[in-house]
Design an enzyme around this catalytic site. Structure first.
Site, mmCIF file in Angstrom:
data_model
loop_
_atom_site.group_PDB
_atom_site.id
_atom_site.type_symbol
_atom_site.label_atom_id
_atom_site.label_comp_id
_atom_site.label_asym_id
_atom_site.label_seq_id
_atom_site.Cartn_x
_atom_site.Cartn_y
_atom_site.Cartn_z
ATOM 1 N N HIS A 1 0.839 -1.201 0.000
ATOM 2 C CA HIS A 1 0.000 0.000 0.000
ATOM 3 C C HIS A 1 0.879 1.259 0.000
ATOM 4 O O HIS A 1 0.674 2.172 -0.804
ATOM 5 C CB HIS A 1 -0.926 -0.019 1.221
ATOM 6 C CG HIS A 1 -1.732 1.222 1.395
ATOM 7 N ND1 HIS A 1 -3.001 1.351 0.875
ATOM 8 C CD2 HIS A 1 -1.456 2.392 2.025
ATOM 9 C CE1 HIS A 1 -3.461 2.554 1.178
ATOM 10 N NE2 HIS A 1 -2.547 3.197 1.879
ATOM 11 N N GLU A 2 1.859 1.296 0.891
ATOM 12 C CA GLU A 2 2.741 2.468 0.976
ATOM 13 C C GLU A 2 3.631 2.584 -0.261
ATOM 14 O O GLU A 2 3.945 3.680 -0.711
ATOM 15 C CB GLU A 2 3.579 2.423 2.256
ATOM 16 C CG GLU A 2 2.762 2.456 3.539
ATOM 17 C CD GLU A 2 1.791 3.636 3.639
ATOM 18 O OE1 GLU A 2 2.051 4.705 3.063
ATOM 19 O OE2 GLU A 2 0.737 3.472 4.300
ATOM 20 N N HIS B 1 1.692 4.444 -2.715
ATOM 21 C CA HIS B 1 1.812 5.894 -2.525
ATOM 22 C C HIS B 1 3.128 6.405 -3.111
ATOM 23 O O HIS B 1 3.162 7.444 -3.767
ATOM 24 C CB HIS B 1 1.732 6.268 -1.039
ATOM 25 C CG HIS B 1 0.357 6.236 -0.474
ATOM 26 N ND1 HIS B 1 -0.700 6.953 -1.001
ATOM 27 C CD2 HIS B 1 -0.149 5.573 0.606
ATOM 28 C CE1 HIS B 1 -1.787 6.738 -0.288
ATOM 29 N NE2 HIS B 1 -1.485 5.894 0.686
#
Length: 161
Positions: free
Chosen positions: A75-76, A79
């Site tokens: 997920h990060e 980003h």
């Protein structure tokens, strides 16, 4: 200019990262990108991406209590790949909706990087009649990863008809 990625572009970004680094292992990808991963006690926070301008380095902080740290890292990483040039803190003050769109995009990226189409196709004879919960268990990912993947796959196939 702020780039809002359509789901198909996010999928292509994930696929290009996998192709470039010849893996979908998020630990290996982060190592290749020189992103540091720190597991810490973050309380109720699952994880976050941090940029240290002085050192020009990115760090993914992951809650060491997490059962699935690779999900948080993916997920990060989403980003990092999709939003690293955005000042998220300024944007979230302007629009809560925009912040949730960025989170959704990171979730799409995570589901695409962790469960590739090839993985699904290779296992299709085995998983064809299984529920999403059974498939998630088979791939050792939380249910939401499979649901994101199948929901996106359904949307994309409808758009190509």
């Amino acid at each position: 200019m702020i780039l809002i990625y359509p789901s198909l572009n996010i999928k292509h970004k994930a696929e290009s990262i996998i192709k470039e680094y010849k893996t979908n292992d998020v630990y290996e990808i982060c190592a290749n990108l020189k992103i540091i991963i720190l597991e810490e006690d973050l309380g109720c926070i699952k994880g976050f991406l941090q940029y240290y301008e002085e050192e020009n380095e990115y760090i993914i902080h992951v809650n060491k209590q997490s059962k699935h740290p690779e999900i948080i890292i993916a997920h990060e990483l989403g980003h990092f790949i999709l939003h690293k040039n955005l000042n998220i803190f300024k944007l979230e003050k302007c629009s809560l909706v925009f912040g949730s769109k960025l989170e959704n995009q990171a979730n799409i990226f995570a589901s695409e990087i962790l469960i590739t189409d090839k993985m699904l196709i290779d296992e299709l004879p085995r998983i064809n009649d299984w529920t999403h919960k059974q498939i998630a268990s088979f791939f050792k990912v939380p249910l939401f990863v499979i649901e994101y993947k199948f929901f996106r796959k359904k949307l994309l196939s409808q758009n190509t008809l």
